[in-house]
Design a protein around this motif. Structure first.
Motif, mmCIF file in Angstrom:
data_model
loop_
_atom_site.group_PDB
_atom_site.id
_atom_site.type_symbol
_atom_site.label_atom_id
_atom_site.label_comp_id
_atom_site.label_asym_id
_atom_site.label_seq_id
_atom_site.Cartn_x
_atom_site.Cartn_y
_atom_site.Cartn_z
ATOM 1 N N TRP A 21 0.052 4.446 -0.717
ATOM 2 C CA TRP A 21 -0.663 5.536 -0.138
ATOM 3 C C TRP A 21 -0.349 5.669 1.134
ATOM 4 O O TRP A 21 -0.414 6.728 1.858
ATOM 5 C CB TRP A 21 -2.016 5.541 -0.803
ATOM 6 N N ARG A 41 -11.176 3.758 0.956
ATOM 7 C CA ARG A 41 -9.735 3.546 0.623
ATOM 8 C C ARG A 41 -8.864 4.036 1.890
ATOM 9 O O ARG A 41 -9.355 4.644 2.735
ATOM 10 C CB ARG A 41 -9.243 4.435 -0.423
ATOM 11 N N VAL A 42 -7.556 3.332 1.788
ATOM 12 C CA VAL A 42 -6.570 3.995 2.831
ATOM 13 C C VAL A 42 -5.835 4.603 2.184
ATOM 14 O O VAL A 42 -5.180 4.443 0.922
ATOM 15 C CB VAL A 42 -6.023 2.628 3.485
ATOM 16 N N PRO A 43 -4.965 5.632 2.920
ATOM 17 C CA PRO A 43 -4.897 5.569 4.340
ATOM 18 C C PRO A 43 -6.165 6.572 4.916
ATOM 19 O O PRO A 43 -6.798 7.130 3.906
ATOM 20 C CB PRO A 43 -3.765 6.550 4.704
ATOM 21 N N HIS A 63 0.855 13.219 -6.437
ATOM 22 C CA HIS A 63 -0.337 12.740 -6.017
ATOM 23 C C HIS A 63 -1.478 12.803 -7.671
ATOM 24 O O HIS A 63 -2.323 11.828 -7.674
ATOM 25 C CB HIS A 63 -1.190 14.095 -5.539
ATOM 26 N N LEU A 89 -13.071 -1.270 4.700
ATOM 27 C CA LEU A 89 -12.569 -0.082 4.191
ATOM 28 C C LEU A 89 -13.682 0.748 4.430
ATOM 29 O O LEU A 89 -13.590 1.914 4.936
ATOM 30 C CB LEU A 89 -11.845 -0.007 2.924
ATOM 31 N N ASP A 138 -7.454 10.322 2.332
ATOM 32 C CA ASP A 138 -6.306 10.877 1.252
ATOM 33 C C ASP A 138 -5.059 11.331 2.105
ATOM 34 O O ASP A 138 -5.027 11.894 2.843
ATOM 35 C CB ASP A 138 -7.139 11.958 0.588
ATOM 36 N N SER A 139 -4.139 10.600 1.579
ATOM 37 C CA SER A 139 -2.602 10.722 2.001
ATOM 38 C C SER A 139 -2.253 12.416 2.197
ATOM 39 O O SER A 139 -1.750 12.591 3.036
ATOM 40 C CB SER A 139 -1.854 10.043 1.261
ATOM 41 N N SER A 157 0.746 -1.315 -0.034
ATOM 42 C CA SER A 157 0.020 0.097 -0.151
ATOM 43 C C SER A 157 1.035 1.348 0.013
ATOM 44 O O SER A 157 1.436 1.637 1.121
ATOM 45 C CB SER A 157 -0.783 -0.073 1.211
#
Ligand SMILES: N[C@@H](CCC(=O)N[C@@H](CS)C(=O)NCC(=O)O)C(=O)O
Length: 216
Positions: free
Chosen positions: A16, A55-57, A102, A47, A68-69, A14
């Motif tokens: 992100w 979604r992660v994170p 991004h 999730l 969103d990272s 992962s």
């Protein structure tokens, strides 16, 4: 301060999640971590329970839920007062390179998926892949040359930009990207970083395998 909880995907795959996790470590914010293994039966539902994008994170701070990272890194920088260069022009360029990471490099992402524990993987180079690699090399050279005098990172001291480009370093390391000397030195800095080492050690211990990301 209310405790912070970071929900992430598998450390091996992962990318992100890695960005947000690394930045939180580097700015010294303690977080409780929840790992949701991706690509399993039930992953989607789990999730969705953690955050609105599925979604992660995801970062939880009291009532606040951030996804969103980039938004998570911005929040961590505000909380800690660290993470962006002090000088205005450097900070603006750091934001530009993060925004570029991004929103771009889709070929690199799809042809060289992040697979933190994999080494010596080989794939055919396409023109689009080479263009992504060259552009990242150019960004690292430009940042190091113009802003890197105060330390080994892209902007001297560690910043969100380093967290954002760490997955690219892992991809280059797995698939053996041909890059400039300056880019190789920068990669060495990233790979020796103790926070990244901690992530890699955990990735090695994970039992899960995502076949689609086992490339080369
Ligand atoms: N732009 C988002 C992208 C997040 C994203 O795509 N995360 C992937 C994992 S690296 C995910 O959650 N995928 C859902 C899944 O695999 O089911 C961010 O920066 O956080």
């Amino acid at each position: 301060m209310a405790p912070l909880t970071l929900v992430i995907g598998n450390k091996n795959y992962s990318s992100w999640s890695l960005r947000a996790w690394l930045l939180l470590k580097h700015v010294g914010l303690p977080v409780e971590e929840i790992v949701v293994p991706l690509d399993m039966p039930g992953t989607h539902e789990e999730l969705e329970r953690h955050g609105p994008s599925g979604r992660v994170p995801v970062l939880r701070h009291g009532e606040l839920c951030l996804w969103d990272s980039l938004a998570i890194c911005e929040y961590a920088a505000e909380l800690s007062g660290k993470g962006w260069p002090q000088e205005r022009a450097a900070r603006a360029i750091a934001r530009s390179v993060c925004a570029e990471m991004h929103s771009s490099f889709t070929t690199l992402r799809s042809l060289w998926p992040m697979n933190a524990r994999a080494r010596n993987r080989h794939t055919a180079l396409t023109a689009a892949l080479e263009a992504d690699i060259e552009r990242i090399d150019e960004i690292w050279n430009d940042c190091r040359t113009r802003f890197g005098a105060g330390g080994p990172w892209l902007f001297g001291e560690y910043s969100v930009a380093d967290a954002f480009y760490a997955p690219a370093v892992l991809r280059f390391n797995t698939y053996g990207a041909r890059i400039s000397q300056t880019a190789r030195w920068y990669m060495a800095t990233v790979l020796e970083d103790s926070a990244l080492q901690e992530w890699l050690a955990a990735a090695k211990q994970e039992p899960w395998k995502i076949a689609a990301d086992e490339v080369g």
